[in-house]
Design a protein around this motif. Structure first.
Motif, PDB file in Angstrom:
ATOM      1  N   ASP A  53       0.130   6.520  -1.357  1.00 45.12           N
ATOM      2  CA  ASP A  53      -1.057   7.327  -1.060  1.00 45.12           C
ATOM      3  C   ASP A  53      -2.478   6.676  -1.394  1.00 45.12           C
ATOM      4  N   LYS A  54      -2.666   6.423  -2.635  1.00 44.15           N
ATOM      5  CA  LYS A  54      -3.961   5.679  -3.309  1.00 44.15           C
ATOM      6  C   LYS A  54      -4.109   4.543  -2.404  1.00 44.15           C
ATOM      7  N   ASN A  55      -2.927   3.638  -2.491  1.00 42.06           N
ATOM      8  CA  ASN A  55      -3.501   2.327  -1.702  1.00 42.06           C
ATOM      9  C   ASN A  55      -3.825   2.291  -0.224  1.00 42.06           C
ATOM     10  N   ILE A  56      -3.191   3.336   0.470  1.00 44.00           N
ATOM     11  CA  ILE A  56      -3.568   3.712   1.720  1.00 44.00           C
ATOM     12  C   ILE A  56      -5.085   4.273   1.700  1.00 44.00           C
ATOM     13  N   SER A  57      -5.199   5.191   1.090  1.00 43.39           N
ATOM     14  CA  SER A  57      -6.692   5.394   0.820  1.00 43.39           C
ATOM     15  C   SER A  57      -7.802   4.344   0.642  1.00 43.39           C
ATOM     16  N   LEU A  58      -7.187   3.552  -0.434  1.00 39.42           N
ATOM     17  CA  LEU A  58      -8.304   2.213  -0.425  1.00 39.42           C
ATOM     18  C   LEU A  58      -8.350   1.247   0.826  1.00 39.42           C
ATOM     19  N   LEU A  59      -7.126   1.220   1.282  1.00 41.28           N
ATOM     20  CA  LEU A  59      -7.226   0.280   2.660  1.00 41.28           C
ATOM     21  C   LEU A  59      -8.014   0.957   3.675  1.00 41.28           C
ATOM     22  N   ALA A  60      -7.957   2.235   3.893  1.00 35.67           N
ATOM     23  CA  ALA A  60      -8.724   2.951   4.699  1.00 35.67           C
ATOM     24  C   ALA A  60     -10.149   3.081   4.530  1.00 35.67           C
ATOM     25  N   GLU A  61     -10.572   3.138   3.246  1.00 34.09           N
ATOM     26  CA  GLU A  61     -11.872   3.245   2.568  1.00 34.09           C
ATOM     27  C   GLU A  61     -12.521   1.900   2.982  1.00 34.09           C
ATOM     28  N   ASN A  62     -11.842   0.818   2.612  1.00 33.46           N
ATOM     29  CA  ASN A  62     -12.238  -0.583   2.824  1.00 33.46           C
ATOM     30  C   ASN A  62     -12.340  -1.175   4.198  1.00 33.46           C
ATOM     31  N   TYR A  63     -11.625  -0.405   5.061  1.00 31.37           N
ATOM     32  CA  TYR A  63     -11.620  -0.765   6.727  1.00 31.37           C
ATOM     33  C   TYR A  63     -12.772  -0.105   7.333  1.00 31.37           C
ATOM     34  N   CYS A  64     -12.997   1.300   6.682  1.00 26.66           N
ATOM     35  CA  CYS A  64     -14.382   1.828   7.232  1.00 26.66           C
ATOM     36  C   CYS A  64     -15.660   1.122   6.790  1.00 26.66           C
ATOM     37  N   ASN A  65     -15.607   0.702   5.703  1.00 31.32           N
ATOM     38  CA  ASN A  65     -16.746  -0.148   5.168  1.00 31.32           C
ATOM     39  C   ASN A  65     -16.860  -1.142   5.917  1.00 31.32           C
ATOM     40  N   LEU A  66     -15.731  -1.852   6.231  1.00 29.29           N
ATOM     41  CA  LEU A  66     -15.817  -3.377   6.937  1.00 29.29           C
ATOM     42  C   LEU A  66     -16.275  -3.006   8.450  1.00 29.29           C
ATOM     43  N   VAL A  67     -15.798  -2.054   8.952  1.00 25.13           N
ATOM     44  CA  VAL A  67     -16.231  -1.572  10.272  1.00 25.13           C
ATOM     45  C   VAL A  67     -17.925  -1.265  10.582  1.00 25.13           C
ATOM     46  N   GLN A  68     -18.179  -0.800   9.591  1.00 24.15           N
ATOM     47  CA  GLN A  68     -19.505  -0.337   9.262  1.00 24.15           C
ATOM     48  C   GLN A  68     -20.513  -1.421   9.320  1.00 24.15           C
ATOM     49  N   LYS A  69     -20.280  -2.703   8.355  1.00 23.43           N
ATOM     50  CA  LYS A  69     -20.970  -3.708   8.421  1.00 23.43           C
ATOM     51  C   LYS A  69     -20.646  -4.604   9.514  1.00 23.43           C
ATOM     52  N   LEU A  70     -19.625  -4.467  10.169  1.00 24.68           N
ATOM     53  CA  LEU A  70     -19.547  -5.538  11.374  1.00 24.68           C
ATOM     54  C   LEU A  70     -20.447  -4.814  12.391  1.00 24.68           C
ATOM     55  N   ASP A  71     -20.469  -3.578  12.519  1.00 30.19           N
ATOM     56  CA  ASP A  71     -21.433  -2.687  13.445  1.00 30.19           C
ATOM     57  C   ASP A  71     -22.814  -3.162  12.987  1.00 30.19           C
TER      58      ASP A  71
END
Length: 75
Positions: A53-71
């Motif tokens: 659960d912790k690792n999935i949360s970290l991945l999701a959080e980093n994915y959201c940050n990455l998507v925002q930066k790409l946008d």
């Protein structure tokens, strides 16, 4: 019945009684082992859930940050 037959039956009954007593002890030991396994399994499951659960949360959080930066870069 003669004494020899009675003695033979008594010995057989003693053997059966000892076997049953040994079986009861073995079953008690097995129950303890099963309870131990259940507890270990629960602990492993909780550990996996917590780590996953912790690792999935970290991945999701980093994915959201990455998507925002790409946008932001695409604008």
């Amino acid at each position: 019945m003669n004494d020899t037959k009675i003695d033979a039956m008594f010995e057989i009954l003693q053997t059966i009684t000892k076997d049953i007593t040994d079986m009861k002890k073995d079953m008690t030991d097995m129950k303890k082992d099963i309870l131990g396994l259940k507890e270990e399994t629960r602990d492993i499951r909780l550990h996996i859930e917590n780590v996953t659960d912790k690792n999935i949360s970290l991945l999701a959080e980093n994915y959201c940050n990455l998507v925002q930066k790409l946008d932001e870069n695409n604008k």
